[in-house]
Design a protein around this motif. Structure first.
Motif, PDB file in Angstrom:
ATOM      1  N   GLU A 168      50.123   9.723  26.351  1.00 35.48           N
ATOM      2  CA  GLU A 168      48.967   9.737  27.248  1.00 35.48           C
ATOM      3  C   GLU A 168      48.409   8.319  27.388  1.00 35.48           C
ATOM      4  O   GLU A 168      48.764   7.410  26.642  1.00 35.48           O
ATOM      5  N   GLY A 169      47.520   8.150  28.356  1.00 34.26           N
ATOM      6  CA  GLY A 169      46.851   6.874  28.532  1.00 34.26           C
ATOM      7  C   GLY A 169      47.449   6.035  29.646  1.00 34.26           C
ATOM      8  O   GLY A 169      48.465   6.381  30.251  1.00 34.26           O
ATOM      9  N   ASP A 170      46.820   4.914  29.901  1.00 35.71           N
ATOM     10  CA  ASP A 170      47.236   3.978  30.948  1.00 35.71           C
ATOM     11  C   ASP A 170      47.536   2.643  30.293  1.00 35.71           C
ATOM     12  O   ASP A 170      46.697   2.075  29.581  1.00 35.71           O
ATOM     13  N   PHE A 171      48.716   2.110  30.535  1.00 38.72           N
ATOM     14  CA  PHE A 171      49.132   0.874  29.877  1.00 38.72           C
ATOM     15  C   PHE A 171      48.166  -0.280  30.158  1.00 38.72           C
ATOM     16  O   PHE A 171      47.907  -1.109  29.286  1.00 38.72           O
ATOM     17  N   GLN A 172      47.619  -0.339  31.372  1.00 36.23           N
ATOM     18  CA  GLN A 172      46.747  -1.463  31.711  1.00 36.23           C
ATOM     19  C   GLN A 172      45.432  -1.436  30.938  1.00 36.23           C
ATOM     20  O   GLN A 172      44.701  -2.423  30.923  1.00 36.23           O
ATOM     21  N   ASP A 173      45.160  -0.309  30.281  1.00 32.70           N
ATOM     22  CA  ASP A 173      43.944  -0.224  29.468  1.00 32.70           C
ATOM     23  C   ASP A 173      44.187  -0.632  28.027  1.00 32.70           C
ATOM     24  O   ASP A 173      43.261  -0.599  27.199  1.00 32.70           O
ATOM     25  N   THR A 174      45.428  -0.973  27.689  1.00 38.96           N
ATOM     26  CA  THR A 174      45.764  -1.292  26.307  1.00 38.96           C
ATOM     27  C   THR A 174      45.851  -2.804  26.095  1.00 38.96           C
ATOM     28  O   THR A 174      45.879  -3.585  27.048  1.00 38.96           O
ATOM     29  N   THR A 175      45.901  -3.208  24.833  1.00 40.30           N
ATOM     30  CA  THR A 175      46.080  -4.614  24.454  1.00 40.30           C
ATOM     31  C   THR A 175      47.008  -4.680  23.252  1.00 40.30           C
ATOM     32  O   THR A 175      47.314  -3.670  22.613  1.00 40.30           O
ATOM     33  N   PHE A 176      47.438  -5.884  22.936  1.00 38.62           N
ATOM     34  CA  PHE A 176      48.279  -6.078  21.757  1.00 38.62           C
ATOM     35  C   PHE A 176      47.518  -5.669  20.500  1.00 38.62           C
ATOM     36  O   PHE A 176      48.074  -5.009  19.612  1.00 38.62           O
ATOM     37  N   SER A 177      46.259  -6.025  20.420  1.00 44.48           N
ATOM     38  CA  SER A 177      45.453  -5.669  19.247  1.00 44.48           C
ATOM     39  C   SER A 177      45.338  -4.159  19.100  1.00 44.48           C
ATOM     40  O   SER A 177      45.352  -3.624  17.981  1.00 44.48           O
ATOM     41  N   GLN A 178      45.226  -3.456  20.236  1.00 45.45           N
ATOM     42  CA  GLN A 178      45.176  -2.001  20.177  1.00 45.45           C
ATOM     43  C   GLN A 178      46.513  -1.442  19.687  1.00 45.45           C
ATOM     44  O   GLN A 178      46.539  -0.466  18.948  1.00 45.45           O
ATOM     45  N   ASN A 179      47.615  -2.078  20.102  1.00 47.74           N
ATOM     46  CA  ASN A 179      48.923  -1.643  19.620  1.00 47.74           C
ATOM     47  C   ASN A 179      49.007  -1.750  18.104  1.00 47.74           C
ATOM     48  O   ASN A 179      49.594  -0.894  17.438  1.00 47.74           O
ATOM     49  N   VAL A 180      48.426  -2.809  17.561  1.00 47.09           N
ATOM     50  CA  VAL A 180      48.386  -2.972  16.101  1.00 47.09           C
ATOM     51  C   VAL A 180      47.586  -1.817  15.493  1.00 47.09           C
ATOM     52  O   VAL A 180      47.996  -1.213  14.497  1.00 47.09           O
TER      53      VAL A 180
END
Length: 388
Positions: free
Chosen positions: A72-84
């Protein structure tokens, strides 16, 4: 091997699609794998490595980052820090539902995220080792291919690029977060054994990235070359070789959470293999053998059949009896082929090589017919059976 699809909450609460690849027997340890930039848990680096690691007794959780794959979610709303943060969230879920991961892995940008996640206090207590494949030193490296479009992202707040034949929106927030990420501040803080696997011919993320990471991190650390591999590990053997390197290296650091009961040459123990109808893992002489029925008998053909085990026992026992009887003879090699003709009928063809007389050949043939297994078959052997 059993691949179990699950749903895992991300750091922001959206659900991430995930798969746990488990060995046939209870896992000795658990791991988490982070996929490459804009990829998914089904890319070769994630899926093939995770599946191969089951041969080392390691169960691996691989997941799609939010907005990618089936998550779920939208990639453009994410960041590298969020991936961590998502890696930490996945590790927490694995700890609560199975066991805490002892091994953290990542491919490409996923490897860079795994390196930073490994320094987080939430993972320090249970994490035993970290491994990356083709990881960039600077996470911003992943979007340098679109440097000419960065001004557009800065002006419009986002830019659409084509990755893997599909459109993907990279936000200005994503780029700003990458620009603010400085690996020199956290890599020296990594306190876990580290393995860097990198192809010397990687044209996307050069091997100098691995060398830089190696210089900034502490021992114990290792840098292993993955020869003739492209960045995405598209060749089947590339991912398998990477997994073999990681699996053999990790064994020295993980603490087995499942230890199979010891067996000797006088007993055998079998238990059902995960994800199969008739598959088993049988242990004898402290070795494991995966077994199954043939496909035409209702099985999946994913292991040695019981008939195959029986024929193997005849072949091995015959060969050993021949070599034992050949003391003093010039015997160079023995080949025994056993075939099942149906029902209870078998053939055994023996080939011996060496300077042997006809009399010696007949002696060796007679020895084969009196092997230990032949003795069991030819006598009134009994099996006392109990149920508990």
């Amino acid at each position: 091997m059993l691949s179990l699809n699950v749903k895992v909450p991300s750091s922001t609460g959206t659900m991430m699609a995930a798969t746990i690849d488990q060995p046939d027997h209870p896992a000795e340890a658990y791991a988490v794998f982070a996929h490459c930039f804009a990829g998914s848990r089904h890319t070769p680096g994630a899926s093939r490595i995770s599946k191969r690691l089951t041969d080392f007794g390691i169960a691996t959780l691989r997941f799609d980052f939010p907005g990618l794959g089936q998550s779920e979610g939208d990639f453009q709303d994410t960041t590298f820090s969020q991936n961590v943060d998502d890696i930490v969230a996945a590790s927490r879920w694995l700890s609560e539902n199975f066991r805490a991961p002892q091994l953290l892995m990542g491919h490409s940008l996923g490897g860079a995220a795994a390196l930073k996640a490994a320094t987080r206090p939430e993972l320090k207590g249970t994490l035993r080792a970290v491994a990356t494949v083709g990881a960039p030193f600077d996470p911003a490296h992943s979007v340098l291919h679109y440097a000419s479009r960065i001004a557009e992202a800065d002006e419009n707040g986002a830019v659409e690029v084509i990755l893997g034949g599909r459109p993907l929106t990279i936000s200005r927030r994503f780029l700003e977060d990458l620009a603010e990420t400085n690996p020199e501040t956290y890599l020296p803080k990594l306190r876990k054994p580290l393995l860097l696997v990198h192809s010397p011919i990687d044209q996307t993320v050069g091997v100098d990235n691995a060398q830089t990471i190696f210089r900034l991190t502490r021992y114990p650390k290792s840098l292993m070359s993955l020869d003739k591999a492209d960045h995405l590990l598209t060749r089947t053997d590339s991912a398998k070789r990477a997994a073999d390197i990681i699996g053999s290296w990790a064994r020295q650091y993980i603490e087995p959470q499942f230890i199979a009961e010891p067996t000797t040459d006088t007993n055998a123990v079998s238990f059902s293999a995960r994800g199969t109808k008739y598959g088993d893992v049988v242990r004898t002489s402290n070795r494991a053998i995966t077994t199954d029925r043939a496909k035409n008998s209702g099985g999946k053909g994913q292991g040695v059949t019981s008939t195959g085990l029986f024929m193997s026992a005849i072949a091995v026992s015959s060969s050993q009896a021949i070599r034992e009887a050949a003391k003093g003879m010039k015997l160079d090699d023995v080949r025994v082929e056993v075939n099942h003709l149906g029902e209870r009928n078998f053939t055994r063809h023996i080939t011996v090589e060496g300077e042997l007389s006809d009399q010696q050949r007949q002696l060796l043939l007679a020895a084969a017919k009196t092997s230990r297994i032949d003795g069991f078959i030819g006598t009134g052997s009994t099996i006392e059976t109990t149920l508990s």
